[in-house]
Design an enzyme around this catalytic site. Sequence first.
Site: not given
Length: 359
Positions: A101, A170, A194
């Site tokens: 990511w 992030d 999440k």
Amino acid sequence: MKRIYFQAGPTTLPKEVMEQAKEEWDDFQGTGLNIMEHSHRGKHYEDIHEQAKSRMRLLLDIPDTHDVLFLQGGASLQFAMIPMNLISQGKTAKYVLTGSWSEKAFKEAKRIGSSEAVITGKDSEYRTLPKMDYVPSDSDAYLHITSNNTIYGTQWQDLNTFTHPTLIADMSSDIMSKPFSVSNYALIYAGAQKNLGPSGVTAIIIRKDLLQDHENVPSILSYAVHAKNKSLYNTPPVYSIYLLNLVLDWVDRSGGVAEMEVRNKKKADVIYNAIDRSNGFYNGYATPESRSLMNVTFTLGNSDLEKQFIKESEENGIYGLKGHRSVGGFRASIYNAVPQESCESLAEFMDHFQEKYGK
């Protein structure tokens, strides 16, 4: 048979949240409508919108120097929005690479402006987090990190140790999982799917001095525009924010972020202990000092046996354990709403599987 899920995301929502959403499905607060049928300009939704912002502020102790936004497009859109809004003439965005990511975020930034990877853990195949020894420069637009790496199962252990005047993180896969000081960060972003709720909404915590409008940035991609319009510049993902608000209420009623950390450590210990006591039958992918409390990754070193593990785990009502294709093996994603009992059931299954095939 009770089913147990360890999905990497979207993932489990708290049972109490799902029950309340079910109760309010076709009649929200006596209106005869589902909340997603209400106007986003109406009082019913505006109350939810402001409640969600207030609860996030309370739970994370967000200072007045920062604003809270609810946007669409997931973390992937933020990969582009951040450099579009924050890379100015003569400045370079700096990235710390700790997995797929962060690589994607860096790749997007390079399309938009001057960007450089200053630290990387790729040499270790992202099994361990690199030494965070970057010295800030006057030429930095910002320094970007990824707090938790879902694919590799690594996580920065202390989010308060990083020092940079424009630090960006992030936190899509571990926000609300443990306390940290928001004031250390210029911008935090997190896809909800999440720990915050369902997919469809991304939470942004941004320092107000960064809310500068730029003529070359389209309005829909401008943090300043969204802040000025209180995240209502366009129609927001009403139902996703409604559920996010319920999840934040659940976190609050459960003891807050500090209690989430206690629970998450206890859950992770159960599975990591099963790995560590297996005498090499199970191999943890991440090095112990970099282990994530959100994503436990491990392998068996035998592809046929790994297929059997998945087959038998599903026969025992345990789902979502197949690891990402880039790592293989298994991944147990144990975000906030995954109960302790699920982790204990997985550890018990792992012990029985080793007894059966480890001789």
